[in-house]
Enzyme design. Structure first.
Site, mmCIF file in Angstrom:
data_model
loop_
_atom_site.group_PDB
_atom_site.id
_atom_site.type_symbol
_atom_site.label_atom_id
_atom_site.label_comp_id
_atom_site.label_asym_id
_atom_site.label_seq_id
_atom_site.Cartn_x
_atom_site.Cartn_y
_atom_site.Cartn_z
ATOM 1 N N ASN A 8 -3.361 -1.098 6.877
ATOM 2 C CA ASN A 8 -3.818 -2.402 7.377
ATOM 3 C C ASN A 8 -3.517 -2.452 8.873
ATOM 4 O O ASN A 8 -2.377 -2.654 9.274
ATOM 5 C CB ASN A 8 -3.078 -3.516 6.615
ATOM 6 N N TRP A 9 -4.570 -2.237 9.670
ATOM 7 C CA TRP A 9 -4.364 -2.171 11.121
ATOM 8 C C TRP A 9 -4.310 -3.552 11.773
ATOM 9 O O TRP A 9 -4.106 -3.665 12.984
ATOM 10 C CB TRP A 9 -5.468 -1.317 11.764
ATOM 11 N N LYS A 10 -4.555 -4.567 10.999
ATOM 12 C CA LYS A 10 -4.476 -5.956 11.493
ATOM 13 C C LYS A 10 -5.299 -6.112 12.770
ATOM 14 O O LYS A 10 -6.397 -5.551 12.858
ATOM 15 C CB LYS A 10 -3.008 -6.362 11.678
ATOM 16 N N HIS A 94 -3.889 -12.180 2.614
ATOM 17 C CA HIS A 94 -2.709 -11.643 3.303
ATOM 18 C C HIS A 94 -1.833 -12.807 3.777
ATOM 19 O O HIS A 94 -2.349 -13.857 4.183
ATOM 20 C CB HIS A 94 -3.136 -10.768 4.484
ATOM 21 N N GLU A 96 -0.361 -13.343 6.414
ATOM 22 C CA GLU A 96 -0.638 -13.817 7.772
ATOM 23 C C GLU A 96 -1.812 -14.802 7.760
ATOM 24 O O GLU A 96 -1.848 -15.741 8.547
ATOM 25 C CB GLU A 96 -0.904 -12.614 8.697
ATOM 26 N N GLU A 166 3.905 -8.253 -1.485
ATOM 27 C CA GLU A 166 4.456 -8.166 -0.135
ATOM 28 C C GLU A 166 5.414 -9.333 0.111
ATOM 29 O O GLU A 166 4.964 -10.451 0.404
ATOM 30 C CB GLU A 166 3.337 -8.232 0.907
ATOM 31 N N GLY A 172 6.627 -6.436 8.665
ATOM 32 C CA GLY A 172 6.808 -6.204 10.100
ATOM 33 C C GLY A 172 8.252 -6.257 10.566
ATOM 34 O O GLY A 172 8.521 -6.212 11.760
ATOM 35 N N SER A 213 7.049 -3.245 5.479
ATOM 36 C CA SER A 213 7.906 -2.270 6.167
ATOM 37 C C SER A 213 8.011 -0.928 5.441
ATOM 38 O O SER A 213 9.077 -0.309 5.430
ATOM 39 C CB SER A 213 9.287 -2.873 6.433
ATOM 40 N N GLY A 234 1.410 -1.513 7.138
ATOM 41 C CA GLY A 234 0.990 -2.130 8.394
ATOM 42 C C GLY A 234 1.406 -1.261 9.573
ATOM 43 O O GLY A 234 0.732 -0.284 9.918
HETATM 44 P P1 PGA Z 1 4.220 -3.836 7.698
HETATM 45 O O1 PGA Z 1 2.952 -4.713 7.275
HETATM 46 O O2 PGA Z 1 4.072 -2.495 7.047
HETATM 47 O O3 PGA Z 1 4.156 -3.758 9.202
HETATM 48 O O4 PGA Z 1 5.431 -4.564 7.221
HETATM 49 C C1 PGA Z 1 2.486 -4.689 5.958
HETATM 50 C C2 PGA Z 1 1.385 -5.696 5.778
HETATM 51 O O5 PGA Z 1 1.455 -6.770 6.351
HETATM 52 O O6 PGA Z 1 0.401 -5.444 5.073
#
Ligand code: PGA
Length: 251
Positions: A8-10, A94, A96, A166, A172, A213, A234
Site C-alpha cells: 500500500n503505497w498510499k 483503510h 486513514e 490493522e 506507521g 508496521s 505500508g
Molecule cells: P505501515 O502501514 O506498514 O506503514 O504500518 C500499513 C497500512 O497502513 O496499510
C-alpha cells in the site's frame, strides 16, 4: 494456500516514482514464491503500474473506490474503471480513510458490495484504535466492523474477500503488535466470518491478513501464525529491496 502480500503505497509516490518502484519489484521478484503479490499505487499511477506489471504474476490494486457504478460523483472513481485499468483488488475502509475522510461502516459496506459485484477482491481494513484497545473493546470493534462490512452480502462461487486486521495505533509506528496477539484477533475475525457464512465459504473465499508496521524482520513471525494468511505493508513496501525480502519469506 498462497500468502497475500499487499503493498500500500498510499500518497507517497508520484507517477514516475511508482513506475520505477514497480519495475524494480518486478525485476527482482523471486522465481519461486508462494505469494500473490499486489501493488496498490495511487489512482493516477494505476495505468503506468499496470503497464509495468502486465504479463507478470504481480496483481494491481486500488486504494479506494466509489460505491456507485457511474454518474454525477465528482472526483470519484468507479469499480468499473478500476477493472478496465486492470485492477484485481481494491483496498476498502483503510483506517486513514475512516479517520481523515470520516468513512463510516455503512460507506465501507456499500463499497465492499460494489467491489464484489464488479468481480474484484476487496481488501477490507478493520482494526481498533489505541483507546478502544485500552478500554478492552478490541474484539467488539473488529467483530462489529467485519459484520457491518459484510452483512447481507452473498459470497458465492469465485468471489474472494480479504480482511486486513490493522491495529490503527501501530500503523506507521515502526512497532508492530506481537504476532501472537494478531493471531488471537484473527481467530476472533474468523469466528465472526463463520457466524455469517458457511465454514467452507470462509475457508475457500476469504483470507485474513495482518497489517501495521510489517517489515522484512517481523514478517516471518506473522506468517508463522496459523491464521495469518498474508500481510498488508505500508512503509516497508516503498523500498524495493525491503519489499522483495518480505516476499522471499513466503517461500
Ligand atoms: P505501515 O502501514 O506498514 O506503514 O504500518 C500499513 C497500512 O497502513 O496499510
Amino acid at each position: 494456500m498462497k500468502y497475500l502480500i499487499v503493498a500500500n503505497w498510499k500518497m507517497n509516490l508520484g507517477i514516475k516514482e511508482s513506475a520505477a518502484l514497480a519495475e524494480e519489484i518486478r525485476d527482482n521478484l523471486p522465481d519461486k514464491n508462494e505469494a500473490e503479490v499486489v501493488l496498490c499505487p495511487s489512482f493516477v499511477a494505476l495505468t503506468v503500474v499496470a503497464d509495468v506489471i502486465r504479463g507478470t504474476e504481480i496483481a494491481l490494486g486500488a486504494q479506494d473506490v466509489f460505491w456507485e457504478d457511474r454518474g454525477a460523483y465528482t472526483g470519484e472513481v468507479s469499480s468499473r474503471t478500476l477493472k478496465e485499468i486492470g485492477c484485481k483488488y481494491v483496498i476498502v475502509g483503510h483506517s486513514e480513510r475512516r479517520g481523515y475522510l470520516k468513512e463510516s461502516d455503512e460507506v465501507v459496506h456499500k463499497k465492499v458490495k460494489q467491489v464484489i459485484n464488479e468481480g474484484l477482491t476487496p481488501i477490507i481494513c478493520i482494526g481498533e484504535s489505541f483507546n478502544e484497545r485500552q478500554e478492552g473493546q478490541k474484539d467488539y470493534i473488529v467483530m462489529t466492523q467485519v459484520t457491518r462490512a459484510l452483512s447481507g452480502i452473498d459470497i458465492v462461487g469465485d468471489h474472494k474477500v480479504a480482511i486486513a486486521y490493522e491495529p490503527v495505533w501501530v500503523i506507521g509506528s515502526g512497532q508492530a503488535v506481537e504476532p501472537e496477539e494478531a493471531e488471537n484477533t484473527h481467530r476472533v475475525i474468523r469466528q465472526t466470518l463463520i457466524d455469517i457464512y458457511p465454514t467452507a465459504t470462509v475457508n475457500n473465499n476469504f483470507k485474513i491478513i495482518y497489517g501495521g508496521s510489517v517489515d522484512s524482520y517481523n514478517v516471518v513471525d506473522f506468517l508463522k501464525q496459523d491464521t495469518v494468511q498474508g500481510v498488508l505493508v505500508g512503509s516497508a513496501s516503498l523500498k524495493a529491496k525491503e519489499f522483495i525480502n518480505i516476499i522471499c519469506h513466503t517461500t
